[in-house]
Write a protein that holds these residues in place. Sequence first.
Motif, mmCIF file in Angstrom:
data_model
loop_
_atom_site.group_PDB
_atom_site.id
_atom_site.type_symbol
_atom_site.label_atom_id
_atom_site.label_comp_id
_atom_site.label_asym_id
_atom_site.label_seq_id
_atom_site.Cartn_x
_atom_site.Cartn_y
_atom_site.Cartn_z
ATOM 1 N N ILE A 1 0.884 -1.177 0.000
ATOM 2 C CA ILE A 1 0.000 0.000 0.000
ATOM 3 C C ILE A 1 0.916 1.221 0.000
ATOM 4 N N VAL A 2 1.050 1.869 -1.134
ATOM 5 C CA VAL A 2 1.938 3.026 -1.258
ATOM 6 C C VAL A 2 1.123 4.287 -0.960
ATOM 7 N N CYS A 3 1.575 5.045 0.050
ATOM 8 C CA CYS A 3 0.827 6.234 0.479
ATOM 9 C C CYS A 3 1.404 7.496 -0.142
ATOM 10 N N ILE A 4 0.504 8.352 -0.574
ATOM 11 C CA ILE A 4 0.895 9.658 -1.100
ATOM 12 C C ILE A 4 -0.099 10.688 -0.567
ATOM 13 N N GLY A 5 0.266 11.952 -0.647
ATOM 14 C CA GLY A 5 -0.669 12.983 -0.203
ATOM 15 C C GLY A 5 0.039 14.298 0.026
ATOM 16 N N GLU A 6 -0.690 15.374 -0.180
ATOM 17 C CA GLU A 6 -0.103 16.710 -0.088
ATOM 18 C C GLU A 6 -0.213 17.266 1.325
ATOM 19 N N THR A 7 0.688 18.166 1.661
ATOM 20 C CA THR A 7 0.577 18.896 2.925
ATOM 21 C C THR A 7 -0.428 20.042 2.738
ATOM 22 N N GLU A 8 -0.760 20.666 3.825
ATOM 23 C CA GLU A 8 -1.698 21.793 3.734
ATOM 24 C C GLU A 8 -1.069 22.934 2.916
ATOM 25 N N ALA A 9 0.209 23.182 3.144
ATOM 26 C CA ALA A 9 0.878 24.279 2.408
ATOM 27 C C ALA A 9 0.885 23.984 0.911
ATOM 28 N N GLU A 10 1.095 22.727 0.558
ATOM 29 C CA GLU A 10 1.092 22.367 -0.867
ATOM 30 C C GLU A 10 -0.290 22.566 -1.464
ATOM 31 N N ARG A 11 -1.333 22.200 -0.720
ATOM 32 C CA ARG A 11 -2.688 22.419 -1.246
ATOM 33 C C ARG A 11 -2.965 23.905 -1.379
ATOM 34 N N ASP A 12 -2.621 24.662 -0.332
ATOM 35 C CA ASP A 12 -2.927 26.096 -0.347
ATOM 36 C C ASP A 12 -2.221 26.813 -1.489
ATOM 37 N N SER A 13 -1.086 26.281 -1.907
ATOM 38 C CA SER A 13 -0.377 26.960 -2.997
ATOM 39 C C SER A 13 -0.686 26.322 -4.359
ATOM 40 N N GLY A 14 -1.745 25.500 -4.401
ATOM 41 C CA GLY A 14 -2.195 24.976 -5.698
ATOM 42 C C GLY A 14 -1.311 23.894 -6.277
ATOM 43 N N ARG A 15 -0.520 23.239 -5.422
ATOM 44 C CA ARG A 15 0.423 22.245 -5.951
ATOM 45 C C ARG A 15 -0.029 20.802 -5.730
ATOM 46 N N THR A 16 -1.259 20.589 -5.264
ATOM 47 C CA THR A 16 -1.693 19.237 -4.886
ATOM 48 C C THR A 16 -1.461 18.217 -6.001
#
Length: 259
Positions: free
Chosen positions: A132-147
Amino acid sequence: MGGQNGQRRPLIAGNWKMNGLRADGLALAEALAAWAKGRQAWGAEMLVCPPATLLGAVGRVLEGCQVSIGGQDCHAAAQGAHTGDISAAMLADCGADWVILGHSERRQDHGESDGLVRAKAVAALGAGLKAIVCIGETEAERDSGRTLAVLSRQLSGSVPVGEDGLSGDSLVVAYEPVWAIGTGRTPSREQILEAHSHIRGELTGLVGDVAGAVRLLYGGSVKPENAAEILALEDVDGALVGGASLKADGFCAIYDAAV
Ligand code: PGA
């Protein structure tokens, strides 16, 4: 389970993290075993990933039940001078069928890079484990449109493309926004849909037709109260559950929401 997910059998995975001494783990496993023994239909798969110290004991309690066990990490090497680490073959030897890799807590606490997660996934497949390979953006990455860019980078770097043993059955990808883990906050339906559809598309570019059979889990503050809504979304093929997997009734309720 909704989502027109066709042949993909939902997977409900519990990540116990660093929780539970022997008595707690055994009590939880016994409650799950009692529930499982009374169950006839298994429309979804159930998996628990206890701390490594409890893997053998939990596995014995769950033997003969339709509940698999998995590790929370493994080393990339098959054996050797790696004090404190555990190999994929050691997990398999304890009865594990699965291993969680690249969880954001390992990426953060242990500085795990995409390349290291990929090497661990290769080791896992080599030992016959499903990854099970996990991935996911941080809040800062989402807030800066990089998700979506972050998800693409993590996927292409962490998925063991071209390696022996990689199949729609042996690879699962968990989308876990870092800001949703253990916080009680969950993304909107639209945000989950966007991420999962992006992941499916990127996976297709990486592994071709196999991508259609790879299960995509959502993880981050999944609870009995929100499970049905999340699990009904298209391209959501199950859940990776942390806190709510530590109580048998809650975890079983999440399972029931998947079938
Ligand atoms: P949570 O953790 O359900 O406690 O948010 C999920 C995870 O980290 O896998």
